[in-house]
Design a protein around this motif. Structure first.
Motif, PDB file in Angstrom:
ATOM      1  N   ALA A   1       0.841  -1.202   0.000  1.00 47.30           N
ATOM      2  CA  ALA A   1       0.000   0.000   0.000  1.00 47.30           C
ATOM      3  C   ALA A   1       0.875   1.250   0.000  1.00 47.30           C
ATOM      4  O   ALA A   1       0.641   2.200  -0.765  1.00 47.30           O
ATOM      5  CB  ALA A   1      -0.931  -0.014   1.214  1.00 47.30           C
ATOM      6  N   ARG A   2       1.909   1.248   0.818  1.00 47.38           N
ATOM      7  CA  ARG A   2       2.820   2.409   0.882  1.00 47.38           C
ATOM      8  C   ARG A   2       3.569   2.593  -0.436  1.00 47.38           C
ATOM      9  O   ARG A   2       3.716   3.713  -0.930  1.00 47.38           O
ATOM     10  CB  ARG A   2       3.847   2.195   2.005  1.00 47.38           C
ATOM     11  N   ALA A   3       4.057   1.482  -1.002  1.00 45.00           N
ATOM     12  CA  ALA A   3       4.865   1.574  -2.230  1.00 45.00           C
ATOM     13  C   ALA A   3       4.029   2.100  -3.395  1.00 45.00           C
ATOM     14  O   ALA A   3       4.485   2.936  -4.179  1.00 45.00           O
ATOM     15  CB  ALA A   3       5.451   0.205  -2.570  1.00 45.00           C
ATOM     16  N   LEU A   4       2.800   1.615  -3.509  1.00 44.37           N
ATOM     17  CA  LEU A   4       1.950   2.074  -4.613  1.00 44.37           C
ATOM     18  C   LEU A   4       1.585   3.543  -4.433  1.00 44.37           C
ATOM     19  O   LEU A   4       1.559   4.321  -5.388  1.00 44.37           O
ATOM     20  CB  LEU A   4       0.687   1.207  -4.713  1.00 44.37           C
ATOM     21  N   ARG A   5       1.304   3.906  -3.224  1.00 45.85           N
ATOM     22  CA  ARG A   5       0.982   5.305  -2.909  1.00 45.85           C
ATOM     23  C   ARG A   5       2.156   6.206  -3.305  1.00 45.85           C
ATOM     24  O   ARG A   5       1.978   7.241  -3.943  1.00 45.85           O
ATOM     25  CB  ARG A   5       0.718   5.391  -1.407  1.00 45.85           C
ATOM     26  N   ALA A   6       3.370   5.755  -2.943  1.00 41.19           N
ATOM     27  CA  ALA A   6       4.574   6.548  -3.251  1.00 41.19           C
ATOM     28  C   ALA A   6       4.781   6.671  -4.756  1.00 41.19           C
ATOM     29  O   ALA A   6       5.413   7.618  -5.221  1.00 41.19           O
ATOM     30  CB  ALA A   6       5.795   5.904  -2.601  1.00 41.19           C
TER      31      ALA A   6
ATOM     32  N   GLU B   1      -1.169   8.738   7.886  1.00 43.67           N
ATOM     33  CA  GLU B   1       0.229   8.953   7.521  1.00 43.67           C
ATOM     34  C   GLU B   1       0.448   9.042   6.019  1.00 43.67           C
ATOM     35  O   GLU B   1       1.295   9.822   5.552  1.00 43.67           O
ATOM     36  CB  GLU B   1       1.072   7.804   8.102  1.00 43.67           C
ATOM     37  N   THR B   2      -0.290   8.255   5.242  1.00 43.65           N
ATOM     38  CA  THR B   2       0.066   8.078   3.823  1.00 43.65           C
ATOM     39  C   THR B   2      -1.025   8.479   2.827  1.00 43.65           C
ATOM     40  O   THR B   2      -0.744   8.592   1.637  1.00 43.65           O
ATOM     41  CB  THR B   2       0.369   6.595   3.535  1.00 43.65           C
ATOM     42  N   GLY B   3      -2.255   8.624   3.299  1.00 44.61           N
ATOM     43  CA  GLY B   3      -3.336   8.875   2.353  1.00 44.61           C
ATOM     44  C   GLY B   3      -3.909   7.605   1.737  1.00 44.61           C
ATOM     45  O   GLY B   3      -4.791   7.670   0.875  1.00 44.61           O
ATOM     46  N   VAL B   4      -3.415   6.443   2.166  1.00 48.12           N
ATOM     47  CA  VAL B   4      -4.056   5.182   1.771  1.00 48.12           C
ATOM     48  C   VAL B   4      -5.447   5.167   2.423  1.00 48.12           C
ATOM     49  O   VAL B   4      -5.561   5.282   3.646  1.00 48.12           O
ATOM     50  CB  VAL B   4      -3.239   3.969   2.266  1.00 48.12           C
ATOM     51  N   VAL B   5      -6.491   5.049   1.620  1.00 51.55           N
ATOM     52  CA  VAL B   5      -7.845   5.136   2.163  1.00 51.55           C
ATOM     53  C   VAL B   5      -8.204   3.830   2.875  1.00 51.55           C
ATOM     54  O   VAL B   5      -8.092   2.743   2.293  1.00 51.55           O
ATOM     55  CB  VAL B   5      -8.864   5.441   1.035  1.00 51.55           C
ATOM     56  N   ALA B   6      -8.615   3.962   4.117  1.00 47.82           N
ATOM     57  CA  ALA B   6      -8.906   2.779   4.933  1.00 47.82           C
ATOM     58  C   ALA B   6     -10.299   2.231   4.639  1.00 47.82           C
ATOM     59  O   ALA B   6     -11.264   2.988   4.534  1.00 47.82           O
ATOM     60  CB  ALA B   6      -8.810   3.155   6.411  1.00 47.82           C
ATOM     61  N   HIS B   7     -10.385   0.907   4.489  1.00 50.53           N
ATOM     62  CA  HIS B   7     -11.690   0.256   4.373  1.00 50.53           C
ATOM     63  C   HIS B   7     -11.640  -1.033   5.179  1.00 50.53           C
ATOM     64  O   HIS B   7     -11.132  -2.054   4.702  1.00 50.53           O
ATOM     65  CB  HIS B   7     -12.043  -0.012   2.912  1.00 50.53           C
ATOM     66  N   ALA B   8     -12.135  -0.981   6.394  1.00 51.80           N
ATOM     67  CA  ALA B   8     -12.084  -2.163   7.251  1.00 51.80           C
ATOM     68  C   ALA B   8     -13.096  -3.197   6.768  1.00 51.80           C
ATOM     69  O   ALA B   8     -14.263  -2.864   6.547  1.00 51.80           O
ATOM     70  CB  ALA B   8     -12.367  -1.775   8.701  1.00 51.80           C
ATOM     71  N   ALA B   9     -12.654  -4.427   6.557  1.00 54.81           N
ATOM     72  CA  ALA B   9     -13.560  -5.499   6.140  1.00 54.81           C
ATOM     73  C   ALA B   9     -12.935  -6.845   6.464  1.00 54.81           C
ATOM     74  O   ALA B   9     -11.714  -7.003   6.439  1.00 54.81           O
ATOM     75  CB  ALA B   9     -13.846  -5.413   4.640  1.00 54.81           C
TER      76      ALA B   9
ATOM     77  N   GLY C   1       2.341   7.079  -6.846  1.00 54.91           N
ATOM     78  CA  GLY C   1       1.282   7.898  -7.418  1.00 54.91           C
ATOM     79  C   GLY C   1      -0.056   7.204  -7.602  1.00 54.91           C
ATOM     80  O   GLY C   1      -0.979   7.767  -8.191  1.00 54.91           O
ATOM     81  N   TRP C   2      -0.191   5.993  -7.106  1.00 49.51           N
ATOM     82  CA  TRP C   2      -1.483   5.314  -7.179  1.00 49.51           C
ATOM     83  C   TRP C   2      -2.423   5.856  -6.106  1.00 49.51           C
ATOM     84  O   TRP C   2      -1.975   6.259  -5.029  1.00 49.51           O
ATOM     85  CB  TRP C   2      -1.312   3.823  -6.903  1.00 49.51           C
ATOM     86  N   ASP C   3      -3.721   5.832  -6.395  1.00 46.44           N
ATOM     87  CA  ASP C   3      -4.713   5.901  -5.331  1.00 46.44           C
ATOM     88  C   ASP C   3      -4.818   4.497  -4.753  1.00 46.44           C
ATOM     89  O   ASP C   3      -4.881   3.520  -5.505  1.00 46.44           O
ATOM     90  CB  ASP C   3      -6.083   6.328  -5.878  1.00 46.44           C
ATOM     91  N   VAL C   4      -4.830   4.405  -3.446  1.00 42.30           N
ATOM     92  CA  VAL C   4      -4.823   3.081  -2.820  1.00 42.30           C
ATOM     93  C   VAL C   4      -5.929   2.986  -1.770  1.00 42.30           C
ATOM     94  O   VAL C   4      -6.091   3.898  -0.947  1.00 42.30           O
ATOM     95  CB  VAL C   4      -3.460   2.781  -2.147  1.00 42.30           C
ATOM     96  N   VAL C   5      -6.673   1.891  -1.820  1.00 38.57           N
ATOM     97  CA  VAL C   5      -7.618   1.548  -0.758  1.00 38.57           C
ATOM     98  C   VAL C   5      -7.016   0.371  -0.001  1.00 38.57           C
ATOM     99  O   VAL C   5      -6.692  -0.658  -0.603  1.00 38.57           O
ATOM    100  CB  VAL C   5      -8.991   1.159  -1.337  1.00 38.57           C
ATOM    101  N   GLY C   6      -6.837   0.539   1.286  1.00 36.58           N
ATOM    102  CA  GLY C   6      -6.263  -0.519   2.107  1.00 36.58           C
ATOM    103  C   GLY C   6      -7.370  -1.259   2.852  1.00 36.58           C
ATOM    104  O   GLY C   6      -8.187  -0.644   3.535  1.00 36.58           O
ATOM    105  N   VAL C   7      -7.374  -2.587   2.703  1.00 40.18           N
ATOM    106  CA  VAL C   7      -8.408  -3.412   3.336  1.00 40.18           C
ATOM    107  C   VAL C   7      -7.767  -4.331   4.366  1.00 40.18           C
ATOM    108  O   VAL C   7      -6.713  -4.929   4.110  1.00 40.18           O
ATOM    109  CB  VAL C   7      -9.152  -4.259   2.280  1.00 40.18           C
ATOM    110  N   ALA C   8      -8.382  -4.419   5.520  1.00 45.40           N
ATOM    111  CA  ALA C   8      -7.974  -5.355   6.570  1.00 45.40           C
ATOM    112  C   ALA C   8      -9.074  -5.326   7.624  1.00 45.40           C
ATOM    113  O   ALA C   8      -9.998  -4.514   7.547  1.00 45.40           O
ATOM    114  CB  ALA C   8      -6.631  -4.963   7.181  1.00 45.40           C
ATOM    115  N   ARG C   9      -8.964  -6.216   8.604  1.00 46.89           N
ATOM    116  CA  ARG C   9      -9.947  -6.188   9.690  1.00 46.89           C
ATOM    117  C   ARG C   9      -9.639  -5.098  10.705  1.00 46.89           C
ATOM    118  O   ARG C   9     -10.528  -4.503  11.286  1.00 46.89           O
ATOM    119  CB  ARG C   9      -9.982  -7.544  10.408  1.00 46.89           C
ATOM    120  N   ARG C  10      -8.353  -4.843  10.935  1.00 52.25           N
ATOM    121  CA  ARG C  10      -7.958  -3.962  12.037  1.00 52.25           C
ATOM    122  C   ARG C  10      -8.077  -2.484  11.660  1.00 52.25           C
ATOM    123  O   ARG C  10      -7.148  -1.875  11.117  1.00 52.25           O
ATOM    124  CB  ARG C  10      -6.534  -4.307  12.478  1.00 52.25           C
TER     125      ARG C  10
END
Ligand code: 8X3
Length: 256
Positions: A23-28, A49-57, A30-39
């Motif tokens: 997620a960090r590498a893609l963001r760096a 910190e990074t602008g990776v958009v959080a989507h808890a699932a 220039g990608w738009d990134v949606v980060g998915v996890a439970r936590r």
């Protein structure tokens, strides 16, 4: 407003390890990134910190995965699915395997992948129509290629995931959809081995003892970013990557 030229990736397993690094590498890059996890707490910190958009699932929940797909469609679509979530539970011999561990591994590594494909493929197809191509990338493991004692459940689950990927690539033949498999060997992350060994830090440390330079999450993230940024007609079917000290699954050089 969403820049029409900016590609958007959904990265699963984004709360730690290879997923977070990706997620960090893609963001760096220039990608738009949606980060998915439970936590959700860890995703929120990553977002701040990074602008990776959080989507808890929870990817074991089909409704949650369908909701993720709907939300993506409403908020700019998705150009790349990067499925990193997964993992190992236990290192027992087959005869002593805990059925709950095995069930979890099939859920986390195989069924979650199928759910994501089923829910996200329509959106990926629309993105491919608009942008020329779209991508589905799966992080499997060298454990999908070579079995080892105590690996039975994980070997079976990762081999299952790899076969899902191979079948999918053939099913999508003729469509501008790339299906990419990255198979890492020994990677030292904070949680993978700890999770596998039920939190036994000493046992986890022992696994990496004397190995001069295991791969780290950033190494895998760099390869993932390369594969996604490669020209649209180039498909990295399978990248197997290991540290130099691991010249085969069972051939691991350990120093003093
Ligand atoms: C993890 C690699 O070698 O521990 O996916 O099975 S190994």
């Amino acid at each position: 407003t969403v820049d029409a030229m900016t590609r958007r990736a959904v990265v699963t397993g984004a709360s730690s390890g290879i997923g977070e690094a990706t997620a960090r590498a893609l963001r760096a890059r220039g990608w738009d990134v949606v980060g998915v996890a439970r936590r959700a707490d860890r995703l929120a910190a990553l977002e701040a910190e990074t602008g990776v958009v959080a989507h808890a699932a929870d990817l074991t929940d089909g409704d949650a995965v369908a909701a993720l797909a709907g939300w993506l469609d409403e908020t700019g679509g998705v150009d790349a699915l990067v499925h990193v979530a997964g993992g190992a539970r236990g290192s027992d011999r087959v005869e002593a395997g805990d059925p709950e561990d095995w069930r979890w591994m099939f859920e986390a590594n195989v069924l979650s992948g199928q759910r994501l494909v089923a829910s996200l493929l329509p959106g990926l197809r629309r993105a491919a129509d608009a942008a020329g191509h779209a991508d589905l990338l799966f992080v499997t493991s060298t454990a999908a290629q070579t079995a080892y004692p105590g690996g039975g459940g994980y070997n079976a689950a990762k081999a299952g995931e790899a076969m899902l990927v191979h079948a999918l690539r053939q099913e999508l033949n003729g469509e501008p959809l790339r299906v990419i498999e990255i198979a890492p060997g020994m990677v030292r992350t904070e949680e993978f081995t700890l999770n596998r060994l039920g939190g036994d830090q000493d046992a986890a440390d022992k696994l990496y003892e004397g190995v001069e330079a295991p791969l780290v999450a950033d190494d895998v993230a760099d390869v993932i970013a390369y594969a996604l940024d490669a020209p649209g007609h180039v498909n990295l079917d399978l990248v197997t990557m290991r540290p130099v000290a691991q010249s085969a699954q069972h051939l691991l050089a350990r120093g003093p």
